[in-house]
Scaffold this motif. Sequence first.
Motif, PDB file in Angstrom:
ATOM      1  N   TYR A  15       0.835  -0.570  -4.921  1.00 53.10           N
ATOM      2  CA  TYR A  15       2.137  -0.580  -5.589  1.00 53.10           C
ATOM      3  C   TYR A  15       2.592  -2.029  -5.705  1.00 53.10           C
ATOM      4  O   TYR A  15       2.392  -2.824  -4.785  1.00 53.10           O
ATOM      5  CB  TYR A  15       3.155   0.220  -4.775  1.00 53.10           C
ATOM      6  CG  TYR A  15       2.741   1.656  -4.594  1.00 53.10           C
ATOM      7  CD1 TYR A  15       3.181   2.637  -5.465  1.00 53.10           C
ATOM      8  CD2 TYR A  15       1.874   2.025  -3.558  1.00 53.10           C
ATOM      9  CE1 TYR A  15       2.788   3.953  -5.306  1.00 53.10           C
ATOM     10  CE2 TYR A  15       1.469   3.343  -3.405  1.00 53.10           C
ATOM     11  CZ  TYR A  15       1.930   4.296  -4.285  1.00 53.10           C
ATOM     12  OH  TYR A  15       1.529   5.593  -4.143  1.00 53.10           O
TER      13      TYR A  15
ATOM     14  N   LYS B 278       6.862  -0.882   2.747  1.00 53.84           N
ATOM     15  CA  LYS B 278       6.912  -1.111   4.191  1.00 53.84           C
ATOM     16  C   LYS B 278       5.665  -1.846   4.671  1.00 53.84           C
ATOM     17  O   LYS B 278       5.697  -2.520   5.689  1.00 53.84           O
ATOM     18  CB  LYS B 278       7.071   0.217   4.931  1.00 53.84           C
ATOM     19  CG  LYS B 278       8.425   0.860   4.682  1.00 53.84           C
ATOM     20  CD  LYS B 278       8.575   2.155   5.421  1.00 53.84           C
ATOM     21  CE  LYS B 278       9.938   2.753   5.109  1.00 53.84           C
ATOM     22  NZ  LYS B 278      10.095   4.082   5.683  1.00 53.84           N
ATOM     23  N   ASN B 279       4.551  -1.701   3.934  1.00 60.42           N
ATOM     24  CA  ASN B 279       3.304  -2.380   4.280  1.00 60.42           C
ATOM     25  C   ASN B 279       2.936  -3.339   3.147  1.00 60.42           C
ATOM     26  O   ASN B 279       2.107  -3.027   2.295  1.00 60.42           O
ATOM     27  CB  ASN B 279       2.185  -1.364   4.529  1.00 60.42           C
ATOM     28  CG  ASN B 279       0.919  -2.033   5.026  1.00 60.42           C
ATOM     29  OD1 ASN B 279       0.967  -3.084   5.651  1.00 60.42           O
ATOM     30  ND2 ASN B 279      -0.217  -1.437   4.727  1.00 60.42           N
TER      31      ASN B 279
ATOM     32  N   SER C 105       2.211   1.208 -10.118  1.00 58.21           N
ATOM     33  CA  SER C 105       1.098   1.452  -9.202  1.00 58.21           C
ATOM     34  C   SER C 105      -0.218   1.445  -9.968  1.00 58.21           C
ATOM     35  O   SER C 105      -0.253   1.589 -11.191  1.00 58.21           O
ATOM     36  CB  SER C 105       1.282   2.786  -8.480  1.00 58.21           C
ATOM     37  OG  SER C 105       1.194   3.856  -9.380  1.00 58.21           O
TER      38      SER C 105
ATOM     39  N   THR D  69       0.824  -1.210   0.000  1.00 59.71           N
ATOM     40  CA  THR D  69       0.000   0.000   0.000  1.00 59.71           C
ATOM     41  C   THR D  69       0.853   1.253   0.000  1.00 59.71           C
ATOM     42  O   THR D  69       0.322   2.360   0.022  1.00 59.71           O
ATOM     43  CB  THR D  69      -0.927   0.027   1.235  1.00 59.71           C
ATOM     44  OG1 THR D  69      -0.123  -0.065   2.419  1.00 59.71           O
ATOM     45  CG2 THR D  69      -1.933  -1.102   1.183  1.00 59.71           C
ATOM     46  N   ASP D  70       2.176   1.084  -0.022  1.00 51.48           N
ATOM     47  CA  ASP D  70       3.073   2.239  -0.057  1.00 51.48           C
ATOM     48  C   ASP D  70       4.233   1.953  -1.010  1.00 51.48           C
ATOM     49  O   ASP D  70       4.608   0.809  -1.215  1.00 51.48           O
ATOM     50  CB  ASP D  70       3.609   2.559   1.345  1.00 51.48           C
ATOM     51  CG  ASP D  70       4.478   1.434   1.873  1.00 51.48           C
ATOM     52  OD1 ASP D  70       3.927   0.340   2.133  1.00 51.48           O
ATOM     53  OD2 ASP D  70       5.693   1.626   1.988  1.00 51.48           O
ATOM     54  N   SER D  71       4.775   3.006  -1.595  1.00 51.50           N
ATOM     55  CA  SER D  71       5.820   2.849  -2.614  1.00 51.50           C
ATOM     56  C   SER D  71       7.165   2.411  -2.039  1.00 51.50           C
ATOM     57  O   SER D  71       8.054   2.021  -2.789  1.00 51.50           O
ATOM     58  CB  SER D  71       5.994   4.163  -3.390  1.00 51.50           C
ATOM     59  OG  SER D  71       6.397   5.195  -2.514  1.00 51.50           O
ATOM     60  N   GLN D  72       7.306   2.453  -0.730  1.00 52.80           N
ATOM     61  CA  GLN D  72       8.548   1.993  -0.088  1.00 52.80           C
ATOM     62  C   GLN D  72       8.471   0.517   0.313  1.00 52.80           C
ATOM     63  O   GLN D  72       9.428  -0.036   0.827  1.00 52.80           O
ATOM     64  CB  GLN D  72       8.834   2.845   1.154  1.00 52.80           C
ATOM     65  CG  GLN D  72       8.833   4.337   0.911  1.00 52.80           C
ATOM     66  CD  GLN D  72       9.807   4.760  -0.169  1.00 52.80           C
ATOM     67  OE1 GLN D  72      10.944   4.303  -0.193  1.00 52.80           O
ATOM     68  NE2 GLN D  72       9.368   5.615  -1.077  1.00 52.80           N
TER      69      GLN D  72
END
Length: 75
Positions: A51, A27-28, A69, A22-25
């Motif tokens: 993403y 992390k989730n 994305s 759910t994030d571009s990094q």
Amino acid sequence: TKVSVSWAPGSLATHFSVELATDSQFKNILKSQKTRETSLSLGVLTKGEYYWRVRAIDFENLPWSATSSFKVGPE
């Protein structure tokens, strides 16, 4: 909404790892899966932005693809 992603394999690649977050990094991470296919069903996703990335895992230390994305909107 049911969502699938697909990609073009690199030369000699036959095994892939796919991550959905759910994030571009990343992390989730919602899904992390290995496959021999060049597409993957992500199942039913709720409204939001997602993403994903893929990499061949036939050889060690191959980089992830560029992050892609997409958005899931209301029906």
